[in-house]
Scaffold this active site. Sequence first.
Site: not given
Ligand code: PEP
Length: 873
Positions: A23, A93, A102, A104, A337, A455, A763, A830, A850
């Site tokens: 702001k 403000r 909303g 603050m 803003r 709000h 992974s 993963c 990835y």
């Molecule tokens: C993990 O541990 O991050 C994973 C992907 O395996 P799980 O959640 O199946 O233990």
Amino acid sequence: MSHKYVYEFSEGDGSMRNLLGGKGANLAEMTGLGMPVPEGFCITTEACTRYYADGEQIGDDIRDEIITYIGKLEEMTGKKFGDPENPLLVSVRSGSRASMPGMMDTILNLGMNEAVVEAFAQKTGNPRFVYDSYRRFIQMYSDVVMEVGKAYFEELIDEMKERKGVKNDLELDADDLKQLAGEFKEEYKSKIGADFPSDPIEQLFGAIKAVFRSWDNPRAVYYRRLNDIPSDWGTAVNVQSMVFGNLGDTSGTGVAFSRNPATGDRGLYGEFLMNAQGEDVVAGIRTPLTIDQLKAQNPAVYDEFQAIVDKLEDHYRDMQDMEFTIEEGKLYMLQTRNGKRTAAAAFKIACDLVDEGQISPEQAVKMIDPKQIDALLHPQFDPDELAAAVPIGKGLPASPGAASGKVVFTAEHAAEQGKLGEDVVLVRLETTPEDIEGMHYAKGILTARGGMTSHAAVVARGMGTCCVSGLGEITFGPKSFSLGGETYHEGDWISLDGSTGNVYGEAIKTVPAEIGGYFGRIMEWADEFRTMKVRTNADTPHDAAQAREFGAEGIGLCRTEHMFFEPDRIAAIREMIVSKTVEQREAALAKLLPMQRGDFEGIYEAMEGFPVTIRLLDPPLHEFLPHDEEDIVALAGEMSISVDELHAVIDSLHEFNPMMGHRGCRLDVTFPEIGAMQTRAIIEAAINVQAKHPEWDLVPEIMIPLVGEVKELAYVKKIVVDTADAIIAESGVDLKYLVGTMIEIPRAALTADEIAKDAEFFSFGTNDLTQMTFGFSRDDAGKFLDAYYEKKIYENDPFARLDQTGVGKLVELAVDLGKQTRPDIKLGICGEHGGDPSSIEFCQKVGLNYVSCSPFRVPIARLAAAQSALNNK
Ligand code: PEP
Ligand code: MG
């Protein structure tokens, strides 16, 4: 020179956002652009941080500096604090770096006292306006600074209106308001035990402290956690000389967007009220007029405002959300803003700005919050069911989407039911910032009061939650509301259409959203800029196909155990578990083999040649066995063993700490036949699908879980390689495959150079890695994490947002060590963090190839990965 904690608006600019808050920086920027901004100054976010560091005190140096700037403001305006002849009145403000709508509190008309008010009423010749301002100030100050609460004051106003026989605040005259101000002060004294402060400097410091304190109120803390805003940013405080929208019929106040925040359509969109102050527009107490009506009422002001809006859009190159006040015909800008918008509007506006030549595709990709995509993927009503349904009322289409749920009347109830997985619709007269948690858990929000900028509307849009606001026909009874001649009780089903404003007195089926063309354009650009691939965690062909539709470029984790729970296979897996000899176990596994092979074929097919990582069985075996006596007896019968024998097996599998017990690769170390069967299913399925699709180049990735020692990896890998090579040799097909591991035990990360000798890919299983690094269970942490947030030990759930300081260090180390041994090692993630934007940015920084996440988070990950690549070019 001592540290500077205060800046006049004219001393700052838009680049000083971290210091002046959003702001303050924008007020400074507008001042620099020569726009009509009332004079003022900004107390920096560093002053807020100091306030907390000094034990919630404003240091003497900061105090002196603020007083100096009040002096400068007096000079600039020619007015004086507390001077009855020519009083300086200010607004106070909050304004943090990130906009927190909303969250603050604001105080207007600060500087008023009895003497000021009397003289000011005479001087302006408008005592009604003066007493109205005064009673508002007492009310706000009592509520925000002294935390007396609003309700008592509202009651006094209602009593006064009843006495006078009027409905609207505007019908109260100067004497009424003067009397109200007196009553308010008495109320204050009875609650606080002291007179209402009459010294403007005392009022000012009370207000500044209240803004600093509000940075740490529970709803602000909750909002920050929801939006990844660190607590050490602090808030700035803007002190600005007042302009009045309630000075009579030529004054007014309003809020407007430069484009429609629901659809993204270009053109002014907003609301205003004449003879009102800002809070009246957003509080939803009076229903405002649309901005088009301003054009009709006051074309000169409208044209001036439109010109400013155009200039601001050109300047910020984004849709603006502005507050303005008209004081006796003169326009003032109080705020601008970048406007909050629906997900659909965000994509349209970004594409339109590219087409208008305002921004580049890179900037378009960067300007969309990946979390908003969730809202785009949210359900809509089934068109047939919708066509058959009759609305019971129509309010404002405040936030799009469709919601069906049971009626609840309080935010606490909404949160409580939502946490239990119930679909609820929160029905309220109007919402307030205290309701934020309940709003988050509600599927939809319905309010009787409030416009499109109330709000409820602003917060729901930000959350992507469906909301219908301002449905004035609703009347409330005890735990019930009436609409369209019917009464609905707590627990009854209703449905809301946030795109039309229609409300239905029944449950209506919802169907998945269709993603429009703007989304596709942005995602195409995102994919161009992205350097990391985005895979999905999917265990079934159905989920895999869904993820492909969302753009997944492979499977990063297929948890094979999920398939074992299917009714037709649980018997075979249980037979395998109770087997006493290797032969018995192999016989049971032979029954599972064709089913697993079929699953994997389906998954390869759904993935259309993209890489697929399949993980060997991971959970402890007791998870597959029944625990109730009734089920145990039934299973013993099915398996032709005695109940005692089955009990003995179940007892033998009991573990004190199963998540750290006999699971993951440890299962294959003890029962190599399991790994052999799964490898056979993975390889045979690949050979079969490859034969059907010679155009694909299938390279199955076999992943060994929960490795902590290279020798256990080597042992299990040998089972995999021996089995796979024998099958491939027998088939005469030239199939390649990879064997890799998850890095989810700290020891694996610490010895990743060793592990990489036998792993062709890593992974990062950051769910287990987080659990094992913190030493608390991912299943039980919910019970105590709230206390950690409250006590500011943790700011976020480390299972949702990767702990970069600790767990991240292990990830970085493992990446470095792994690459030392095997420079071309394939690296992915993963754990759940693979779908979290801030964790994705971390993955980009450490050089993963990835990220992998659940199907519905794939688009979020694609956009977040593109932004990470652009931010780290
Ligand atoms: C993990 O541990 O991050 C994973 C992907 O395996 P799980 O959640 O199946 O233990
Ligand atoms: Mg794991």
